[in-house]
Design an enzyme around this catalytic site. Sequence first.
Site: not given
Length: 270
Positions: A12, A153, A185, A187
């Site tokens: 993503s 992000e 996740c 991230h």
Amino acid sequence: MFVQQAIAILDSGVGGLTVVKEVMRQLPREKIIYFGDTARAPYGPRTKEQVRLFTEQIVDYLLQYDPKMIVIACNTATAAALDYISAKVSVPVIGVIHPGARAAISATKTGHVGVIGTVGTINSGAYTAALKQLSPYVEVESQACPALVPLVEHGLFRSSDSFKVVQDSLYGIQQSTIDCLILGCTHYPFLVDTIQKVMGPGVKLISSADETAREISTILYDKGQLSSGEDMPIHQFFCSGDAEMFQSIATEWLGEQIKRTPVVWQITKF
């Protein structure tokens, strides 16, 4: 002219770079094509139908490069679209949930495992199902941490504010009796040091990146598709949003591995 087939890795946003880093470390001869859907991140709050559609769009885009494998390096997309994409394409497709679950079952001493992830991943129950499939008696404590992906992000994972955000996000699961915690996740490894400080030394953190890279290696070996050329591969990185931010985060995260490897940076809008 020989054209090396690549491993296509998608996420993503920048989270899948944690998997890229492990693939570069374990399989330095493999060419990587990476797509980070930074314009539409985060996927966590989106519906399963949206995530599946976005994943399908990215896979369709990556197929033009004739990859030998597709890695869905996003837990939310793995939960929503792995089976669908696997049935749609002719090359192996792997996700990051089962590798992470296997690593946790191997690591836990008490059988009490924690999982943190996006709202979409936690609500899917995919980790609980994967863990229970491997060990029916495992106890699973799950918690959504929606504030963490935006932190990464926006490149704020090393900021002074990150500790407070992580501390607040983990408050509930920090009070539990788990002995290992799956970073559900991709991230979250960007925040691994901070997460470890919050959880304390008695909780082992599990990142699926290392196990996913091993699974990639095993599948390619079994299919006789491991690269053996002497030339360094030229990797390609695509994103759908802010290219400057993406390149900055990727360069910092991949560090020395990207400095010694030819890289092509491109932006693609959907």
